[in-house]
Write an enzyme that holds these catalytic residues in place. Structure first.
Site, PDB file in Angstrom:
ATOM      1  N   GLY A   1      10.802  26.175   2.177  1.00 22.52           N
ATOM      2  CA  GLY A   1      10.027  27.213   2.839  1.00 22.52           C
ATOM      3  C   GLY A   1       8.997  27.924   1.965  1.00 22.52           C
TER       4      GLY A   1
ATOM      5  CE  LYS B   1       9.320  38.140  10.486  1.00 25.69           C
ATOM      6  NZ  LYS B   1       9.258  36.710  10.188  1.00 25.69           N
TER       7      LYS B   1
ATOM      8  CG  ASP C   1       6.388  34.254  10.382  1.00 27.41           C
ATOM      9  OD1 ASP C   1       6.064  34.410   9.192  1.00 27.41           O
ATOM     10  OD2 ASP C   1       7.126  35.046  10.998  1.00 27.41           O
TER      11      ASP C   1
ATOM     12  CG  ASN D   1      20.705  27.679  18.923  1.00 25.17           C
ATOM     13  OD1 ASN D   1      20.614  27.703  17.701  1.00 25.17           O
ATOM     14  ND2 ASN D   1      21.000  28.754  19.640  1.00 25.17           N
ATOM     15  NE  ARG D   2      26.445  29.669  16.277  1.00 23.25           N
ATOM     16  CZ  ARG D   2      26.622  30.605  15.370  1.00 23.25           C
ATOM     17  NH1 ARG D   2      27.507  30.412  14.412  1.00 23.25           N
ATOM     18  NH2 ARG D   2      25.944  31.741  15.409  1.00 23.25           N
ATOM     19  CB  THR D   3      24.198  29.969  21.519  1.00 20.98           C
ATOM     20  OG1 THR D   3      24.976  30.494  20.432  1.00 20.98           O
ATOM     21  CG2 THR D   3      24.555  30.666  22.804  1.00 20.98           C
TER      22      THR D   3
ATOM     23  CB  SER E   1       5.638  40.094   0.689  1.00 17.46           C
ATOM     24  OG  SER E   1       6.086  39.151   1.637  1.00 17.46           O
TER      25      SER E   1
ATOM     26  CB  ALA F   1      13.029  31.496  12.074  1.00 19.14           C
TER      27      ALA F   1
ATOM     28  N   GLY G   1      16.494  30.799  17.229  1.00 21.49           N
ATOM     29  CA  GLY G   1      16.309  32.236  17.020  1.00 21.49           C
ATOM     30  C   GLY G   1      14.832  32.574  16.875  1.00 21.49           C
TER      31      GLY G   1
HETATM   32  P1  ATR Z   1      16.045  34.062  12.722  1.00 21.86           P
HETATM   33  O1  ATR Z   1      15.089  35.144  13.107  1.00 21.86           O
HETATM   34  O2  ATR Z   1      16.137  33.798  11.248  1.00 21.86           O
HETATM   35  O3  ATR Z   1      15.830  32.822  13.505  1.00 21.86           O
HETATM   36  P2  ATR Z   1      18.272  34.653  14.424  1.00 21.86           P
HETATM   37  O4  ATR Z   1      17.356  35.001  15.552  1.00 21.86           O
HETATM   38  O5  ATR Z   1      19.485  35.480  14.176  1.00 21.86           O
HETATM   39  O6  ATR Z   1      17.493  34.645  13.047  1.00 21.86           O
HETATM   40  O7  ATR Z   1      18.702  33.116  14.616  1.00 21.86           O
HETATM   41  C1  ATR Z   1      19.585  32.494  13.748  1.00 21.86           C
HETATM   42  C2  ATR Z   1      19.729  31.021  14.133  1.00 21.86           C
HETATM   43  O8  ATR Z   1      20.687  30.426  13.272  1.00 21.86           O
HETATM   44  C3  ATR Z   1      20.236  30.819  15.549  1.00 21.86           C
HETATM   45  O9  ATR Z   1      19.725  29.618  16.056  1.00 21.86           O
HETATM   46  C4  ATR Z   1      21.740  30.724  15.310  1.00 21.86           C
HETATM   47  O10 ATR Z   1      22.456  30.053  16.330  1.00 21.86           O
HETATM   48  P3  ATR Z   1      23.023  30.888  17.606  1.00 21.86           P
HETATM   49  O11 ATR Z   1      21.847  31.170  18.486  1.00 21.86           O
HETATM   50  O12 ATR Z   1      24.022  29.993  18.208  1.00 21.86           O
HETATM   51  O13 ATR Z   1      23.623  32.158  17.018  1.00 21.86           O
HETATM   52  C5  ATR Z   1      21.756  29.890  14.060  1.00 21.86           C
HETATM   53  N1  ATR Z   1      23.014  30.021  13.316  1.00 21.86           N
HETATM   54  C6  ATR Z   1      23.440  31.075  12.602  1.00 21.86           C
HETATM   55  N2  ATR Z   1      24.666  30.826  12.054  1.00 21.86           N
HETATM   56  C7  ATR Z   1      24.979  29.558  12.436  1.00 21.86           C
HETATM   57  C8  ATR Z   1      26.110  28.698  12.213  1.00 21.86           C
HETATM   58  N3  ATR Z   1      27.153  29.110  11.460  1.00 21.86           N
HETATM   59  N4  ATR Z   1      26.086  27.468  12.771  1.00 21.86           N
HETATM   60  C9  ATR Z   1      25.061  27.054  13.517  1.00 21.86           C
HETATM   61  N5  ATR Z   1      23.968  27.808  13.788  1.00 21.86           N
HETATM   62  C10 ATR Z   1      23.937  29.042  13.254  1.00 21.86           C
END
Ligand code: ATR
Length: 298
Positions: free
Chosen positions: A265, A82, A119, A172-174, A33, A152, A150
């Site tokens: 990005g 943030k 953003d 999402n993974r979760t 920045s 972002a 997450g």
């Molecule tokens: P940001 O502010 O950059 O979004 P964050 O809130 O920590 O950071 O979110 C990270 C994102 O990357 C989440 O969607 C996370 O998935 P989870 O919610 O399941 O944790 C995803 N992420 C991080 N590592 C990952 C991995 N190894 N495989 C798949 N998704 C991943």
């Protein structure tokens, strides 16, 4: 001694009128920045400086009150501040409230703290700048797939919805996090079709995807995103990864090899900064010059 160095806006020594802007983060030393804002300030002949401040989360409120006390113009925030900034603001832009995060603070002369999130705009401004698409992307009729749920992803999804996107799946993974993101936003955009999904290949609607956006951390360390089976994407799809280092993630490389249009990005970084710059200075950032300079640095 020649005064050339002092007359040059790039080397002008700060004086009693110099106003300060900055970015806070923990860590913060990686930030681009200052390299984005200082040349823009100098190009416009503004007597302002943009500095990076390492602020520990435990000191966030003290730092913010201090910034107001010393009459700073404002500041940006990056990870992990943030979300924590929200309750410290005296006024919140509705979009920042909706996203649940503040990345830009403007400080009034009386110390009033105004929180914004640029953003979402940065993401959309960069997308709308893409002129290499086989056909223009009409978000209102496009099918968008966002990977990640997450902080972002929240900015990206709100940006897309504000720009008129109506069909968005969030994978999402979760999965519970994708469900929560959509539950939070659905009441604000009742006309949109929002779908939470698990991040699994057979669940992703890749065949009908016009725009694929990666907001997960996958790719930052060179990881591939196995679940995105590239040949399943239409030949007209745009693949957008919101990171700028590395410039080309494995996802973008695979998309390019497939002949798809890609976007990293860097544009988002520049445009979120440009929106903040305008809030602080009331002037437009010279975006093309800033981009050229950043490309030279990366
Ligand atoms: P940001 O502010 O950059 O979004 P964050 O809130 O920590 O950071 O979110 C990270 C994102 O990357 C989440 O969607 C996370 O998935 P989870 O919610 O399941 O944790 C995803 N992420 C991080 N590592 C990952 C991995 N190894 N495989 C798949 N998704 C991943």
């Amino acid at each position: 001694m020649s005064n050339t160095a002092f007359d040059n806006p790039f080397t002008r020594i700060p004086d009693g009128h110099t106003r300060l802007i900055g970015v806070i983060g923990h860590p913060v030393s990686h930030t681009l920045s200052p390299a984005l804002h200082n040349p823009a300030l100098a190009w416009l002949g503004l007597n302002m400086r943009y500095l990076a401040f390492h602020v520990h989360p435990a000191q966030l409120e003290t730092a913010v009150r201090g910034f107001a006390a010393i009459g700073m113009v404002g500041f940006n925030a990056t990870v992990p501040h943030k979300e924590a900034l929200l309750p410290l603001m005296d006024w919140l832009d509705p979009l920042a409230q909706r996203i649940g995060a503040v990345n830009t603070v403007s400080i009034d002369p009386d110390g009033t703290l105004r929180g914004y999130n640029t953003d979402a705009y940065g993401f959309i401004d960069a997308l709308q700048e893409t002129d290499t698409l086989p056909q223009p992307l009409d978000l209102s009729s496009s099918s968008v797939l966002v990977l990640g749920a997450g902080g972002a992803a929240r900015g990206v999804v709100v940006g897309l919805l504000e720009a008129g996107a109506r069909q968005i799946a969030v994978a999402n993974r979760t999965p519970a996090r994708a469900e929560q993101l959509i539950a939070d936003l659905r009441p604000c955009y009742p006309q949109a079709n929002l779908t939470p999904l698990p991040l699994e290949a057979d669940q992703l609607p890749l065949e009908s995807c016009d725009l694929l956006v990666n907001t997960t951390l996958l790719g930052l360390q060179g990881e591939e995103i196995q679940v995105v089976e590239m040949p399943r994407l239409p030949t007209t799809a745009l693949v957008y990864d919101i990171v700028y280092t590395p410039k080309e993630t494995p996802l973008l490389r695979a998309a390019k090899q497939q002949g798809l249009v890609t976007l990293n990005g860097l544009g988002m970084l520049i445009h979120q900064g440009s929106r903040a710059f305008e809030l602080w200075t009331g002037q437009k950032m010279p975006v093309a010059a800033v981009r050229e300079r950043l490309l030279g640095l990366l």
